[in-house]
Design a protein around this motif. Structure first.
Motif, PDB file in Angstrom:
ATOM      1  N   TYR A  63      -6.809  -2.693   1.741  1.00 27.20           N
ATOM      2  CA  TYR A  63      -6.386  -2.271   0.408  1.00 27.20           C
ATOM      3  C   TYR A  63      -6.296  -0.748   0.329  1.00 27.20           C
ATOM      4  CZ  TYR A  63      -7.613  -7.049  -0.675  1.00 27.20           C
ATOM      5  OH  TYR A  63      -7.681  -8.412  -0.662  1.00 27.20           O
ATOM      6  N   ILE A  64      -5.480  -0.293  -0.606  1.00 26.98           N
ATOM      7  CA  ILE A  64      -5.323   1.125  -0.875  1.00 26.98           C
ATOM      8  C   ILE A  64      -5.959   1.408  -2.236  1.00 26.98           C
ATOM      9  CG2 ILE A  64      -3.695   3.033  -1.209  1.00 26.98           C
ATOM     10  CD1 ILE A  64      -3.608   1.816   1.610  1.00 26.98           C
ATOM     11  N   PHE A  65      -6.886   2.361  -2.259  1.00 25.19           N
ATOM     12  CA  PHE A  65      -7.561   2.770  -3.493  1.00 25.19           C
ATOM     13  C   PHE A  65      -7.054   4.163  -3.834  1.00 25.19           C
ATOM     14  CE2 PHE A  65     -11.214   4.691  -5.730  1.00 25.19           C
ATOM     15  CZ  PHE A  65     -11.413   3.733  -6.714  1.00 25.19           C
ATOM     16  N   THR A  66      -6.478   4.305  -5.016  1.00 23.02           N
ATOM     17  CA  THR A  66      -5.861   5.563  -5.407  1.00 23.02           C
ATOM     18  C   THR A  66      -6.482   6.099  -6.693  1.00 23.02           C
ATOM     19  OG1 THR A  66      -3.780   4.731  -4.489  1.00 23.02           O
ATOM     20  CG2 THR A  66      -3.644   6.691  -5.866  1.00 23.02           C
ATOM     21  N   ASP A  67      -6.847   7.356  -6.659  1.00 27.23           N
ATOM     22  CA  ASP A  67      -7.349   8.046  -7.843  1.00 27.23           C
ATOM     23  C   ASP A  67      -6.147   8.621  -8.574  1.00 27.23           C
ATOM     24  OD1 ASP A  67      -8.440   9.759  -9.737  1.00 27.23           O
ATOM     25  OD2 ASP A  67      -9.835  10.709  -8.347  1.00 27.23           O
ATOM     26  N   MET A  68      -5.854   8.094  -9.745  1.00 24.71           N
ATOM     27  CA  MET A  68      -4.708   8.546 -10.530  1.00 24.71           C
ATOM     28  C   MET A  68      -5.136   9.516 -11.644  1.00 24.71           C
ATOM     29  SD  MET A  68      -2.232   6.994  -8.998  1.00 24.71           S
ATOM     30  CE  MET A  68      -0.871   7.202 -10.112  1.00 24.71           C
ATOM     31  N   GLU A  69      -6.296  10.090 -11.533  1.00 22.46           N
ATOM     32  CA  GLU A  69      -6.914  11.043 -12.456  1.00 22.46           C
ATOM     33  C   GLU A  69      -7.459  10.387 -13.718  1.00 22.46           C
ATOM     34  OE1 GLU A  69      -5.112  14.821 -13.143  1.00 22.46           O
ATOM     35  OE2 GLU A  69      -4.419  14.976 -11.075  1.00 22.46           O
ATOM     36  N   THR A  70      -6.687   9.540 -14.391  1.00 20.64           N
ATOM     37  CA  THR A  70      -7.196   8.882 -15.602  1.00 20.64           C
ATOM     38  C   THR A  70      -7.601   7.431 -15.346  1.00 20.64           C
ATOM     39  OG1 THR A  70      -4.959   8.330 -16.321  1.00 20.64           O
ATOM     40  CG2 THR A  70      -5.920  10.371 -17.178  1.00 20.64           C
ATOM     41  N   PHE A  71      -7.289   6.922 -14.166  1.00 21.21           N
ATOM     42  CA  PHE A  71      -7.698   5.582 -13.752  1.00 21.21           C
ATOM     43  C   PHE A  71      -7.563   5.483 -12.240  1.00 21.21           C
ATOM     44  CE2 PHE A  71      -3.223   5.345 -14.962  1.00 21.21           C
ATOM     45  CZ  PHE A  71      -2.638   4.725 -13.871  1.00 21.21           C
ATOM     46  N   TYR A  72      -8.072   4.405 -11.686  1.00 22.39           N
ATOM     47  CA  TYR A  72      -7.977   4.126 -10.250  1.00 22.39           C
ATOM     48  C   TYR A  72      -7.152   2.870 -10.061  1.00 22.39           C
ATOM     49  CZ  TYR A  72     -12.053   7.200 -10.198  1.00 22.39           C
ATOM     50  OH  TYR A  72     -12.907   8.248 -10.370  1.00 22.39           O
ATOM     51  N   THR A  73      -6.461   2.756  -8.922  1.00 21.81           N
ATOM     52  CA  THR A  73      -5.700   1.544  -8.629  1.00 21.81           C
ATOM     53  C   THR A  73      -6.165   0.945  -7.306  1.00 21.81           C
ATOM     54  OG1 THR A  73      -3.937   2.712  -7.462  1.00 21.81           O
ATOM     55  CG2 THR A  73      -3.644   2.374  -9.840  1.00 21.81           C
ATOM     56  N   VAL A  74      -6.002  -0.374  -7.206  1.00 21.49           N
ATOM     57  CA  VAL A  74      -6.264  -1.101  -5.964  1.00 21.49           C
ATOM     58  C   VAL A  74      -5.006  -1.901  -5.666  1.00 21.49           C
ATOM     59  CG1 VAL A  74      -7.677  -2.841  -4.808  1.00 21.49           C
ATOM     60  CG2 VAL A  74      -8.744  -1.241  -6.410  1.00 21.49           C
ATOM     61  N   THR A  75      -4.444  -1.677  -4.488  1.00 16.32           N
ATOM     62  CA  THR A  75      -3.207  -2.319  -4.063  1.00 16.32           C
ATOM     63  C   THR A  75      -3.364  -2.785  -2.621  1.00 16.32           C
ATOM     64  OG1 THR A  75      -2.014  -0.702  -5.393  1.00 16.32           O
ATOM     65  CG2 THR A  75      -0.705  -1.979  -3.872  1.00 16.32           C
ATOM     66  N   SER A  76      -2.693  -3.861  -2.273  1.00 17.92           N
ATOM     67  CA  SER A  76      -2.712  -4.331  -0.893  1.00 17.92           C
ATOM     68  C   SER A  76      -1.942  -3.356  -0.003  1.00 17.92           C
ATOM     69  CB  SER A  76      -2.073  -5.711  -0.793  1.00 17.92           C
ATOM     70  OG  SER A  76      -1.921  -6.089   0.557  1.00 17.92           O
ATOM     71  N   ALA A  77      -2.502  -3.037   1.140  1.00 17.03           N
ATOM     72  CA  ALA A  77      -1.819  -2.146   2.089  1.00 17.03           C
ATOM     73  C   ALA A  77      -0.540  -2.797   2.604  1.00 17.03           C
ATOM     74  CB  ALA A  77      -2.741  -1.798   3.248  1.00 17.03           C
ATOM     75  N   ARG A  78      -0.497  -4.112   2.631  1.00 16.23           N
ATOM     76  CA  ARG A  78       0.712  -4.812   3.098  1.00 16.23           C
ATOM     77  C   ARG A  78       1.911  -4.542   2.212  1.00 16.23           C
ATOM     78  NH1 ARG A  78      -1.907 -10.600   4.074  1.00 16.23           N
ATOM     79  NH2 ARG A  78      -2.081 -10.290   1.852  1.00 16.23           N
ATOM     80  N   LYS A  79       1.666  -4.182   0.972  1.00 18.98           N
ATOM     81  CA  LYS A  79       2.751  -3.886   0.029  1.00 18.98           C
ATOM     82  C   LYS A  79       3.655  -2.776   0.557  1.00 18.98           C
ATOM     83  CE  LYS A  79       3.466  -2.433  -4.728  1.00 18.98           C
ATOM     84  NZ  LYS A  79       2.847  -2.235  -6.025  1.00 18.98           N
ATOM     85  N   TYR A  80       3.101  -1.867   1.331  1.00 14.64           N
ATOM     86  CA  TYR A  80       3.840  -0.693   1.792  1.00 14.64           C
ATOM     87  C   TYR A  80       4.601  -0.913   3.098  1.00 14.64           C
ATOM     88  CZ  TYR A  80       0.949   1.456  -1.750  1.00 14.64           C
ATOM     89  OH  TYR A  80       0.347   1.755  -2.934  1.00 14.64           O
ATOM     90  N   THR A  81       4.393  -2.029   3.767  1.00 11.58           N
ATOM     91  CA  THR A  81       5.023  -2.225   5.072  1.00 11.58           C
ATOM     92  C   THR A  81       6.540  -2.342   4.993  1.00 11.58           C
ATOM     93  OG1 THR A  81       4.678  -4.610   4.982  1.00 11.58           O
ATOM     94  CG2 THR A  81       2.986  -3.299   6.101  1.00 11.58           C
ATOM     95  N   ASN A  82       7.079  -2.764   3.872  1.00 10.20           N
ATOM     96  CA  ASN A  82       8.528  -2.927   3.746  1.00 10.20           C
ATOM     97  C   ASN A  82       9.214  -1.733   3.085  1.00 10.20           C
ATOM     98  OD1 ASN A  82       8.571  -5.445   4.977  1.00 10.20           O
ATOM     99  ND2 ASN A  82       8.064  -6.465   3.066  1.00 10.20           N
ATOM    100  N   TYR A  83       8.470  -0.676   2.815  1.00  8.94           N
ATOM    101  CA  TYR A  83       9.094   0.526   2.256  1.00  8.94           C
ATOM    102  C   TYR A  83      10.074   1.095   3.280  1.00  8.94           C
ATOM    103  CZ  TYR A  83       6.026   1.116  -1.820  1.00  8.94           C
ATOM    104  OH  TYR A  83       5.383   0.990  -3.013  1.00  8.94           O
ATOM    105  N   ARG A  84      11.149   1.675   2.806  1.00 10.79           N
ATOM    106  CA  ARG A  84      12.108   2.286   3.719  1.00 10.79           C
ATOM    107  C   ARG A  84      11.504   3.543   4.328  1.00 10.79           C
ATOM    108  NH1 ARG A  84      16.413   5.524   0.265  1.00 10.79           N
ATOM    109  NH2 ARG A  84      15.006   6.268  -1.347  1.00 10.79           N
ATOM    110  N   ARG A  85      11.912   3.832   5.535  1.00 11.45           N
ATOM    111  CA  ARG A  85      11.397   4.996   6.258  1.00 11.45           C
ATOM    112  C   ARG A  85      12.305   6.201   6.029  1.00 11.45           C
ATOM    113  NH1 ARG A  85       8.858   2.916  11.858  1.00 11.45           N
ATOM    114  NH2 ARG A  85       8.112   0.952  11.056  1.00 11.45           N
TER     115      ARG A  85
END
Length: 92
Positions: A63-85
Motif C-alpha cells: 500500500y501507498i500511504f500519503t500525507d496530504m497535509e489535511t488528511f492521509y490516504t491509503v491506496t493499493s500500490a498495484r493501482k499505479y502499475t498501469n500508469y503511463r510512463r
C-alpha cells in the motif's frame, strides 16, 4: 498507560480497513483525518518520523500511504502499475 501500536501494527490495521466495506464501497482506497489517525494510534501527536515508518510498513504490505497535509490516504500500490510512463524523449 495503554500500549500504543507500533508502526507495523498500525500498518496492518490500516491495510485491514482497505478490505472493509464502508462509504458505500465494498473495499478500496480511503482517506483518514489526522484526528482519527491519532485515535487509531492512541497518540496525542504524530511525529514525521512515525509517519515515515508507517508509510514504509504499509509499502511492505503493498500500500501507498500519503500525507496530504489535511488528511492521509491509503491506496493499493498495484493501482499505479498501469500508469503511463513518461518517455525519456520528453525530458529535455
Amino acid at each position: 498507560m495503554t500500549d500504543r501500536p507500533t508502526p507495523r501494527d498500525a500498518a496492518c490495521e490500516l491495510a485491514e480497513f482497505y478490505a472493509e466495506p464502508f462509504g458505500g464501497k465494498p473495499n478500496g482506497s480511503f482517506r483518514i483525518s489526522p484526528k482519527n489517525l491519532r485515535r487509531l494510534l492512541r497518540r496525542r501527536r504524530i511525529t514525521e518520523e512515525f509517519v515515515r515508518l508507517l508509510s514504509e510498513e504499509l509499502f511492505e504490505l503493498g500500500y501507498i500511504f500519503t500525507d496530504m497535509e489535511t488528511f492521509y490516504t491509503v491506496t493499493s500500490a498495484r493501482k499505479y502499475t498501469n500508469y503511463r510512463r513518461l518517455s525519456d524523449t520528453l525530458i529535455v
